[in-house]
Enzyme design. Sequence first.
Site, PDB file in Angstrom:
ATOM      1  N   HIS B  83      55.056  39.785  33.404  1.00  0.00           N
ATOM      2  CA  HIS B  83      55.940  38.643  33.670  1.00  0.00           C
ATOM      3  C   HIS B  83      56.122  37.855  32.371  1.00  0.00           C
ATOM      4  O   HIS B  83      55.236  37.852  31.516  1.00  0.00           O
ATOM      5  CB  HIS B  83      55.312  37.758  34.752  1.00  0.00           C
ATOM      6  CG  HIS B  83      56.231  36.690  35.232  1.00  0.00           C
ATOM      7  ND1 HIS B  83      56.385  35.492  34.589  1.00  0.00           N
ATOM      8  CD2 HIS B  83      57.086  36.666  36.291  1.00  0.00           C
ATOM      9  CE1 HIS B  83      57.274  34.752  35.244  1.00  0.00           C
ATOM     10  NE2 HIS B  83      57.716  35.445  36.285  1.00  0.00           N
ATOM     11  N   GLU B 131      64.448  39.553  34.133  1.00  0.00           N
ATOM     12  CA  GLU B 131      64.414  38.094  34.315  1.00  0.00           C
ATOM     13  C   GLU B 131      64.675  37.433  32.971  1.00  0.00           C
ATOM     14  O   GLU B 131      63.745  37.290  32.172  1.00  0.00           O
ATOM     15  CB  GLU B 131      63.023  37.636  34.790  1.00  0.00           C
ATOM     16  CG  GLU B 131      62.732  37.819  36.237  1.00  0.00           C
ATOM     17  CD  GLU B 131      61.622  36.845  36.694  1.00  0.00           C
ATOM     18  OE1 GLU B 131      61.829  36.150  37.678  1.00  0.00           O
ATOM     19  OE2 GLU B 131      60.571  36.815  36.038  1.00  0.00           O
ATOM     20  N   ILE B 136      64.751  31.142  34.013  1.00  0.00           N
ATOM     21  CA  ILE B 136      63.667  30.934  34.958  1.00  0.00           C
ATOM     22  C   ILE B 136      63.500  29.446  35.264  1.00  0.00           C
ATOM     23  O   ILE B 136      63.439  28.618  34.361  1.00  0.00           O
ATOM     24  CB  ILE B 136      62.340  31.527  34.418  1.00  0.00           C
ATOM     25  CG1 ILE B 136      62.437  33.053  34.386  1.00  0.00           C
ATOM     26  CG2 ILE B 136      61.154  31.091  35.265  1.00  0.00           C
ATOM     27  CD1 ILE B 136      61.207  33.751  33.859  1.00  0.00           C
ATOM     28  N   ALA B 192      60.486  32.174  42.829  1.00  0.00           N
ATOM     29  CA  ALA B 192      59.235  31.416  42.700  1.00  0.00           C
ATOM     30  C   ALA B 192      59.446  29.984  43.168  1.00  0.00           C
ATOM     31  O   ALA B 192      59.238  29.673  44.339  1.00  0.00           O
ATOM     32  CB  ALA B 192      58.748  31.467  41.259  1.00  0.00           C
ATOM     33  N   SER B 193      59.934  29.127  42.272  1.00  0.00           N
ATOM     34  CA  SER B 193      59.985  27.701  42.579  1.00  0.00           C
ATOM     35  C   SER B 193      60.865  27.413  43.787  1.00  0.00           C
ATOM     36  O   SER B 193      60.597  26.460  44.527  1.00  0.00           O
ATOM     37  CB  SER B 193      60.462  26.917  41.354  1.00  0.00           C
ATOM     38  OG  SER B 193      61.703  27.408  40.913  1.00  0.00           O
TER      39      SER B 193
END
Lengths: 210, 210, 210, 210
Positions: B83, B131, B136, B192-193
């Site tokens: 990641h 990504e 991000i 994610a968030s």
Amino acid sequence: MFVLVNLKAYPCDPVAVAQAADRVTTEHDVAIAPQTAHIGAVAETGVETWAQHVSPVGHGSHTGSTLAEATADAGAAGTLLNHSEKRLKLADIDASLDAAERTGLSTVVCANNPDQIAAVAALGPDAVAVEPPELIGTGTPVSQADPDIVRDAVAAANEVDPEVDVYCGAGISTGDDVAAAAELGADGVLLASGVAKADDPQAALESLVE
Amino acid sequence: MFVLVNLKAYPCDPVAVAQAADRVTTEHDVAIAPQTAHIGAVAETGVETWAQHVSPVGHGSHTGSTLAEATADAGAAGTLLNHSEKRLKLADIDASLDAAERTGLSTVVCANNPDQIAAVAALGPDAVAVEPPELIGTGTPVSQADPDIVRDAVAAANEVDPEVDVYCGAGISTGDDVAAAAELGADGVLLASGVAKADDPQAALESLVE
Amino acid sequence: MFVLVNLKAYPCDPVAVAQAADRVTTEHDVAIAPQTAHIGAVAETGVETWAQHVSPVGHGSHTGSTLAEATADAGAAGTLLNHSEKRLKLADIDASLDAAERTGLSTVVCANNPDQIAAVAALGPDAVAVEPPELIGTGTPVSQADPDIVRDAVAAANEVDPEVDVYCGAGISTGDDVAAAAELGADGVLLASGVAKADDPQAALESLVE
Amino acid sequence: MFVLVNLKAYPCDPVAVAQAADRVTTEHDVAIAPQTAHIGAVAETGVETWAQHVSPVGHGSHTGSTLAEATADAGAAGTLLNHSEKRLKLADIDASLDAAERTGLSTVVCANNPDQIAAVAALGPDAVAVEPPELIGTGTPVSQADPDIVRDAVAAANEVDPEVDVYCGAGISTGDDVAAAAELGADGVLLASGVAKADDPQAALESLVE
């Protein structure tokens, strides 16, 4: 004496080792440091459970970190830091200590030699541990192979901060080794393969704490 | 579509998010990647549970490692690797893939751009994920901000190995974002968030998979 | 064949080795990769000079970096990347290749095995080099100990990008080793201790290129 | 006062800066720390030349290292260690100090705060330098933004070892800043962009040392 059993990445059953530790009646405090993924299961046995490492970060976007809060939440009571197999940047030892303190984890910071012991003692951990890398896993106890390094580490830590406990590690596997460490001034011992790789971990622990 | 929710080190309740994921009826596969210390508790909810990272090592003297075997033992079904917040050495991506395969973990290897996607596809993972680091956490979906990077990543991975799935991530938070990713050729999404920091993770997941 | 002599951190006189290389008449291209601090002095001999590594960064606030521009300015014509003694994160290999290209340095990216060779070939270097870490410094040439790894590396790189040259390294010290590497499809060889630790580097080089 | 000008990876002409430093008549000692590849050329100007970093290793198989012996051989008289842009593991600071001492290089070990200053002072460097990372490159001198951190660093180092000099850095660009640092107890200053990015480095140096 504090006896911290570091299971590293050994192929042992961490819950079985923890249960064995629980059965061993002892005047020493025994704690088990399993893989992070096993902290919850080990803590459920009632044995004092430690992390092998926590990251210097706090809550946030930190994929793959070992968040101190998460290890505490899973049941950890303390953490090793800067083990010779997980050496950290100085600034990260400092930040990981902050993370541990914030979450109520006790801390033991490892180091190679008395100079480095003085250095990490200056960062305010609960304890430091001197482990000569060349003796790790040898079966020759540091208290016998190099007693001066233990004495010098105790002196170095005391000069910086007398409140910081001093442990020693490397090659410790019997009660005599623990007694010898105590005589040299150590407040505890770190050990790993002597228990984790033993055919009978309970017998190994009994021999250790007798 | 595979939907992988990376909880990073966010201050969410991982079990509550997992239970929310379990309640959301969906045609998508939803998996949750919590902190390593939480894998056991999350896996107990019955939701597919992933690690955020595993170390390249196997059993042995590796203090502070994240042993693939231990994460699998605690209930993980797969692992993210490389990641952008946990970039690995190329040789370690290769060894961590070996570790995951040895223990039956599915693998998604992240990368920044189509060239790196081709590189990691050559190492034989189950899936790769593109990504763009700069997107991000922005809330702008990659499928909208930079659709070409998704198309090019799909093409790059297919040219190396058509068996490798391609996911995309960064800024994904709605069902439209997931649909747009699918239209660009992606087999799944990372987020994610959008879920982990939502006031109501279940509502966020429902919006995502509708 | 391209012959790249990596002086690593060996206690040799880099200028003397470079002058010896200059005196050896050969149909091969011979280049010397000294310590960064010696690039200027080695380049002054007229021998083709390489860096052992360049950082992924560009101009800016990067103390302790090895800026590609600075190595080129001092006389470097190319750089090794991702040597097994200096493994890089995948994203950093990519960025270091950009840095090298930006400054006109040729590039050779090292890798352990054919899968990793395919991976690094996808990033667009001038050349890749397969060096099985277990053979480095052994004196047993890779072309003899493991000829298939050289053939497989050549095939893997060709499949990704036929423009990428393939070198091999580890254990090479004689002209026969170089010839064997060429027969296996290699376009060049990396060597180190065979020359750098030789009592008579010029004789070692002559034996190598005869 | 010792004035160490860290050229980092800035796009300046290191020889021109060195010559400017040579022309500036001053009661201070001025040294220049260029990229490793430029140490030889800078040292030839006659100005005291420093490395920005040296590796913890000695002679041997260490590709891509910055060998202390090689920087000394090229003309370096000292080295920075553990700059906030090149943070080192604690054990590596210790080993890099050994490498520097072995080759006659003077040493300045950087750290973030007084606790870390005490830690690195315990390792026996010639000097330590406190540089709050948040002030680096801001133009606001540390002596003005946070005078206590300088005073506390001086006190912390003195308590561990009164022989260790204490420098400060971050935001220093004028003679007043240097004077303020001296008043707070510092024995020297580190600076970088104030000279390296100046249109007229000689004027910047003159302003600094007047």
